[in-house]
Motif scaffolding. Structure first.
Motif, mmCIF file in Angstrom:
data_model
loop_
_atom_site.group_PDB
_atom_site.id
_atom_site.type_symbol
_atom_site.label_atom_id
_atom_site.label_comp_id
_atom_site.label_asym_id
_atom_site.label_seq_id
_atom_site.Cartn_x
_atom_site.Cartn_y
_atom_site.Cartn_z
ATOM 1 N N LYS A 159 0.827 -1.214 0.000
ATOM 2 C CA LYS A 159 0.000 0.000 0.000
ATOM 3 C C LYS A 159 0.855 1.255 0.000
ATOM 4 N N ALA A 160 1.929 1.242 0.783
ATOM 5 C CA ALA A 160 2.813 2.406 0.840
ATOM 6 C C ALA A 160 3.517 2.620 -0.493
ATOM 7 N N LEU A 161 3.980 1.551 -1.112
ATOM 8 C CA LEU A 161 4.628 1.677 -2.420
ATOM 9 C C LEU A 161 3.672 2.255 -3.467
ATOM 10 N N ALA A 162 2.408 1.872 -3.376
ATOM 11 C CA ALA A 162 1.422 2.346 -4.354
ATOM 12 C C ALA A 162 1.209 3.854 -4.275
ATOM 13 N N THR A 163 1.548 4.458 -3.156
ATOM 14 C CA THR A 163 1.353 5.905 -3.002
ATOM 15 C C THR A 163 2.515 6.720 -3.566
ATOM 16 N N LEU A 164 3.640 6.074 -3.822
ATOM 17 C CA LEU A 164 4.809 6.795 -4.341
ATOM 18 C C LEU A 164 4.604 7.166 -5.803
ATOM 19 N N PRO A 165 5.221 8.258 -6.247
ATOM 20 C CA PRO A 165 5.213 8.563 -7.683
ATOM 21 C C PRO A 165 5.879 7.411 -8.450
ATOM 22 N N ALA A 166 5.490 7.216 -9.675
ATOM 23 C CA ALA A 166 5.938 6.059 -10.468
ATOM 24 C C ALA A 166 7.456 5.944 -10.540
ATOM 25 N N GLN A 167 8.161 7.044 -10.740
ATOM 26 C CA GLN A 167 9.620 6.980 -10.866
ATOM 27 C C GLN A 167 10.269 6.529 -9.558
ATOM 28 N N GLN A 168 9.799 7.069 -8.447
ATOM 29 C CA GLN A 168 10.352 6.674 -7.146
ATOM 30 C C GLN A 168 10.022 5.213 -6.847
ATOM 31 N N ARG A 169 8.794 4.816 -7.157
ATOM 32 C CA ARG A 169 8.373 3.432 -6.902
ATOM 33 C C ARG A 169 9.233 2.464 -7.714
ATOM 34 N N ARG A 170 9.453 2.764 -9.008
ATOM 35 C CA ARG A 170 10.294 1.904 -9.846
ATOM 36 C C ARG A 170 11.711 1.812 -9.290
ATOM 37 N N VAL A 179 22.541 1.183 -8.591
ATOM 38 C CA VAL A 179 22.074 2.490 -9.052
ATOM 39 C C VAL A 179 22.463 2.716 -10.515
ATOM 40 N N SER A 180 23.660 2.287 -10.902
ATOM 41 C CA SER A 180 24.118 2.508 -12.287
ATOM 42 C C SER A 180 23.214 1.788 -13.297
ATOM 43 N N GLU A 181 22.783 0.553 -12.990
ATOM 44 C CA GLU A 181 21.904 -0.179 -13.914
ATOM 45 C C GLU A 181 20.515 0.451 -13.982
ATOM 46 N N ILE A 182 20.024 0.911 -12.849
ATOM 47 C CA ILE A 182 18.714 1.569 -12.850
ATOM 48 C C ILE A 182 18.782 2.837 -13.682
ATOM 49 N N ALA A 183 19.862 3.588 -13.530
ATOM 50 C CA ALA A 183 20.031 4.826 -14.300
ATOM 51 C C ALA A 183 20.072 4.522 -15.795
ATOM 52 N N ALA A 184 20.797 3.471 -16.169
ATOM 53 C CA ALA A 184 20.876 3.103 -17.588
ATOM 54 C C ALA A 184 19.510 2.665 -18.105
ATOM 55 N N GLN A 185 18.798 1.875 -17.309
ATOM 56 C CA GLN A 185 17.472 1.392 -17.734
ATOM 57 C C GLN A 185 16.484 2.532 -17.883
ATOM 58 N N GLU A 186 16.512 3.466 -16.959
ATOM 59 C CA GLU A 186 15.559 4.582 -16.978
ATOM 60 C C GLU A 186 16.017 5.735 -17.874
ATOM 61 N N GLY A 187 17.273 5.706 -18.293
ATOM 62 C CA GLY A 187 17.785 6.759 -19.171
ATOM 63 C C GLY A 187 17.991 8.080 -18.453
ATOM 64 N N VAL A 188 18.434 7.985 -17.199
ATOM 65 C CA VAL A 188 18.668 9.197 -16.407
ATOM 66 C C VAL A 188 20.051 9.093 -15.768
ATOM 67 N N ALA A 189 20.493 10.194 -15.141
ATOM 68 C CA ALA A 189 21.788 10.214 -14.444
ATOM 69 C C ALA A 189 21.688 9.437 -13.135
ATOM 70 N N GLU A 190 22.823 8.938 -12.665
ATOM 71 C CA GLU A 190 22.847 8.188 -11.409
ATOM 72 C C GLU A 190 22.369 9.051 -10.241
ATOM 73 N N GLY A 191 22.707 10.327 -10.274
ATOM 74 C CA GLY A 191 22.273 11.238 -9.214
ATOM 75 C C GLY A 191 20.745 11.327 -9.142
ATOM 76 N N THR A 192 20.097 11.258 -10.282
ATOM 77 C CA THR A 192 18.629 11.292 -10.317
ATOM 78 C C THR A 192 18.061 10.061 -9.642
ATOM 79 N N VAL A 193 18.656 8.905 -9.918
ATOM 80 C CA VAL A 193 18.189 7.665 -9.290
ATOM 81 C C VAL A 193 18.406 7.741 -7.784
ATOM 82 N N LYS A 194 19.548 8.260 -7.360
ATOM 83 C CA LYS A 194 19.824 8.397 -5.920
ATOM 84 C C LYS A 194 18.795 9.310 -5.267
#
Length: 179
Positions: free
Chosen positions: A119-130, A142-157
């Motif tokens: 339930k708590a995860l469902a309340t998060l914005p989609a990017q944060q939840r992913r 973090v590096s793989e998530i950044a590559a998958q999402e096409g964003v900088a590592e700092g954004t994932v952090k």
């Protein structure tokens, strides 16, 4: 013109000769119903019978120049329809055998903590939840998530930090209301 010869109405035997002028429409009209009746008797299912007969005619139409020159194009269509019906029966039998060998597994009900987390995860914005799910449940760095999402590592952090903060706030509130 298509010639239809019958052994009589009582015996239900219908024999369709080749169309004299190669006209597929006449051939179809003369042969579809008798063949459907035969396949219905074989399959016990009118919709399945119509499907396989229709498929057989589609295949005949695709090869009509060649099929129309056969001594008995009706025999070709009949063989194709019967083969299709037999293939369907074999696939259904294989699926039924597979299902019989499968054991029903009962999953236990999720724990209250798991329900609260979902339930708590469902309340998060989609990017944060992913980001939270990929990092903590899929064990991706973090590096793989950044590559998958096409964003900088700092954004994932940043997503992970915000997601953890929001989850912590929601889950501690739930703990306080339980106590």
């Amino acid at each position: 013109m298509v010639t239809v010869r019958s052994g009589g109405p009582a015996d239900g035997v219908t024999d369709v000769g080749p169309p004299s002028d190669g006209d597929f429409e006449e051939f179809y009209q003369a042969f579809f119903q008798p063949l459907t009746i035969q396949l219905f008797a074989y399959t016990g299912n009118m919709a399945a019978a119509q499907d396989v007969v229709q498929e057989a005619f589609c295949r005949a139409l695709a090869r009509w120049k060649k099929v129309s020159r056969y001594d008995d194009p009706g025999a070709w269509v009949r063989r194709v329809a019967w083969n299709l019906a037999t293939s369907q029966w074999r696939r259904a039998r294989t699926a039924a055998l597979f299902m019989r060998r499968q054991r029903e597994e009962y999953a236990s009900a999720p724990s209250p903590d798991r329900v609260a987390l979902a339930k708590a995860l469902a309340t998060l914005p989609a990017q944060q939840r992913r980001a939270v799910i990929l990092h903590y449940l899929a064990d991706l760095p973090v590096s793989e998530i950044a590559a998958q999402e096409g964003v900088a590592e700092g954004t994932v952090k940043s997503w992970l930090h915000r997601g953890r903060t929001a989850l912590a706030a929601q889950l501690t509130e739930k703990e306080k209301t339980r106590a």
